[in-house]
Design an enzyme around this catalytic site. Structure first.
Site, PDB file in Angstrom:
ATOM      1  N   ARG A   1      -4.370  26.980   3.737  1.00 41.34           N
ATOM      2  CA  ARG A   1      -4.037  26.655   5.124  1.00 41.34           C
ATOM      3  C   ARG A   1      -4.355  27.822   6.045  1.00 41.34           C
ATOM      4  NH1 ARG A   1       1.846  25.864   6.060  1.00 41.34           N
ATOM      5  NH2 ARG A   1       1.010  26.259   8.105  1.00 41.34           N
TER       6      ARG A   1
ATOM      7  N   ASP B   1       5.001  37.648   9.347  1.00 42.67           N
ATOM      8  CA  ASP B   1       3.914  37.100   8.536  1.00 42.67           C
ATOM      9  C   ASP B   1       3.366  38.114   7.524  1.00 42.67           C
ATOM     10  OD1 ASP B   1       4.080  34.648   9.699  1.00 42.67           O
ATOM     11  OD2 ASP B   1       2.333  34.867  10.999  1.00 42.67           O
TER      12      ASP B   1
ATOM     13  N   LYS C   1      -6.240  32.555  12.478  1.00 49.37           N
ATOM     14  CA  LYS C   1      -5.710  31.177  12.472  1.00 49.37           C
ATOM     15  C   LYS C   1      -4.806  30.952  13.678  1.00 49.37           C
ATOM     16  CE  LYS C   1      -1.894  30.098   9.906  1.00 49.37           C
ATOM     17  NZ  LYS C   1      -0.877  29.418  10.718  1.00 49.37           N
ATOM     18  N   ASN C   2      -3.893  31.891  13.899  1.00 53.37           N
ATOM     19  CA  ASN C   2      -2.885  31.660  14.937  1.00 53.37           C
ATOM     20  C   ASN C   2      -3.430  31.794  16.354  1.00 53.37           C
ATOM     21  OD1 ASN C   2      -1.058  31.149  12.957  1.00 53.37           O
ATOM     22  ND2 ASN C   2       0.128  33.036  13.205  1.00 53.37           N
TER      23      ASN C   2
ATOM     24  N   ARG D   1      13.358  26.273  12.073  1.00 55.63           N
ATOM     25  CA  ARG D   1      12.260  26.387  13.040  1.00 55.63           C
ATOM     26  C   ARG D   1      12.257  25.288  14.099  1.00 55.63           C
ATOM     27  NH1 ARG D   1       6.856  28.127   9.935  1.00 55.63           N
ATOM     28  NH2 ARG D   1       6.445  29.173  11.881  1.00 55.63           N
TER      29      ARG D   1
ATOM     30  N   CYS E   1       5.548  25.355   7.311  1.00 52.83           N
ATOM     31  CA  CYS E   1       6.126  26.134   6.219  1.00 52.83           C
ATOM     32  C   CYS E   1       7.624  25.886   6.132  1.00 52.83           C
ATOM     33  CB  CYS E   1       5.908  27.619   6.476  1.00 52.83           C
ATOM     34  SG  CYS E   1       4.244  28.159   6.165  1.00 52.83           S
TER      35      CYS E   1
ATOM     36  N   ARG F   1       3.271  23.019  11.638  1.00 48.85           N
ATOM     37  CA  ARG F   1       4.158  23.153  12.770  1.00 48.85           C
ATOM     38  C   ARG F   1       3.389  23.417  14.078  1.00 48.85           C
ATOM     39  NH1 ARG F   1       9.098  24.918  14.608  1.00 48.85           N
ATOM     40  NH2 ARG F   1       8.906  26.559  16.141  1.00 48.85           N
TER      41      ARG F   1
END
Ligand code: UD1
Length: 418
Positions: free
Chosen positions: A397, A305, A22-23, A122, A117, A93
């Site tokens: 997500r 994470d 995902k990232n 953040r 999140c 985000r």
């Protein structure tokens, strides 16, 4: 909204394949804004956040289509709106990743301050300060970042704190700037390296990705490219903990074991056997885990994470462990839920003291953020009785078909709607 029903206590066994990260997929998709030509991305996971960024890019005029399983074609012929509205940004985000590319391509951008999140404030001050140093004018108006720069200019920047999306945003912005940009104290995460690989395939001139100093020499234009997204190291780590917490035996395929080393080292300390081969690892656990102290840190340290997931494992360890969260404030929201399942955990500031119990008990629990929801699923796979995990939109997500993958390993887990 759906929920997961889990009957724990079954050892997971079998072979499972990791999806694309995902990232890494999110910044790669944002990079389409840097070129009018087509980007083809392979190994794109089917996830809530990926759908969100696709909608956001669509709003800006990006055409996207699925051209094969996990393969997405994206083209941004002309940017129709240099804007990321609140409604599309608030749940994610990472939407802030469009800021650098938009500004570089259009000379202006209007981007809502991000949501995402609920794990601490953040801020994005470091993204903004970097763009300002590259010559952008930035104002905050009604919850929006208004940025302007006819052409960004290269600069030497040092991040005060290591920031993953901050590094990615500035790296993308710098590809089309005039002159050379040097990013010091950059994030070294594999997802940053993956993005640099894509940008280089598009014609960008980047050196040093994966180290703390990245140098980008601006070019006039970027081209289209074809790129395969790196495997998801957080999913691989989560599956490894799933094997360990259920005292199972699982082969995790299609991962990059080196990206998960901080996690596998801790699993070994806890008593698991981890056999690593190219592109896969086999995780086995025969006994109750030993307690292990863990402190999160930027890559190559133990990923924040994975903190919630390893805590579920430590909750049943034979002794006391201390888990310290150094990257985010307020990333302990899974603790009250784990406690509802019989865990003995107390928090003092950034430290969680986990006194292991022999087993957890099923209970109705609420997922509050993405990785917290994974931790509750892991706890449910271990716990006796039935666990009901609510709020699984968070899980969707960031994990592709997690319950189907766990089912294929023998986990008794199903989704019920309503
Ligand atoms: C990324 C990951 C997320 C992961 C996190 C840390 C994506 C899409 N998300 O998030 O899954 O948990 O890295 O590994 O890649 N900070 C500031 N000012 C800034 C930016 C960050 O103070 O401008 C602080 C944050 O509050 C946090 C720390 O820096 O305490 C690290 O945050 P950062 O690396 O930016 O996280 P993300 O990039 O949002």
């Amino acid at each position: 909204m759906g929920r997961l029903v889990i009957h724990g206590g079954r050892p997971l066994r079998g072979i499972v394949t990791v999806s694309g990260a995902k990232n890494a997929a999110l910044p790669a998709m944002a990079a389409v804004l840097l070129t009018p030509q087509e980007l083809i991305l392979e190994n794109v996971p089917s996830l809530g956040d990926v759908a969100t960024i696709r909608r956001l890019l669509g709003f800006m005029g990006v055409e996207s289509s699925d051209v094969g399983p996990g393969t997405v074609s994206l083209t941004s012929r002309a940017v129709e709106r240099c804007e990321a509205p609140y409604d599309l940004v608030r749940t994610m985000r990472a939407a802030v990743l469009v800021l650098g590319p938009l500004l570089a391509r259009c000379g202006e951008a209007r981007v809502s301050l991000p949501g995402g999140c609920a794990i601490g404030p953040r801020p994005i001050n470091l993204h903004l300060a970097g763009l300002q140093q590259m010559g952008a004018e930035i104002d905050l108006v009604d919850g929006y970042v208004m940025a302007k720069a006819p052409r960004l200019s290269g600069a030497r920047l040092a991040f005060e704190t290591v920031t993953v999306t901050g590094t990615e945003n500035l790296m993308m912005a710098a590809t089309l700037a005039t002159g050379t940009t040097i990013l010091e104290n950059s994030a070294c995460e594999p997802e940053v390296v993956d993005l640099a690989r894509l940008l280089k395939a598009m014609g960008a001139r980047i050196e040093g990705a994966g180290t703390s100093t990245i140098t980008i020499e601006g070019v006039e234009a970027l081209t289209g490219a074809r790129h395969r997204i790196v495997p998801d190291r957080v999913e691989a780590g989560t599956l490894a903990v799933a094997a360990a917490i259920t005292r199972g035996d699982v082969v995790i395929q299609g991962c990059v074991p080196h990206h998960v080393e901080a996690v596998t080292a801790k699993l070994r300390e806890a008593g698991a056997s981890v056999a690593v081969e190219a592109g896969q690892m086999r995780v086995r656990m025969a006994a109750r885990p030993r307690p292990v102290d863990i402190s999160t840190a930027p890559f190559p340290g133990f990923a924040t994470d994975m903190q919630a997931q390893i805590m579920a494992l430590m909750a049943i360890a034979d002794g006391r462990s201390v888990i310290t969260e150094t990257v985010f404030e307020n990333r302990f929201m899974h603790i009250p839920e784990l406690v509802r399942m019989g865990a003995d955990i107390t928090v003092a500031g950034r430290e969680a003291v986990v006194q292991g119990v022999p087993f957890l008990r099923g209970a109705p629990v609420m997922a509050t953020d993405l990785r917290a929801s994974a931790s509750l699923v892991l706890a449910g796979l271990q716990a006796g009785g039935e666990t009901l995990v609510d709020g699984i939109s968070h899980l969707d997500r960031g994990y592709e078909r997690l319950e189907a993958k766990l089912q294929s390993l023998g986990g008794e887990i199903r989704r019920v709607e309503g």
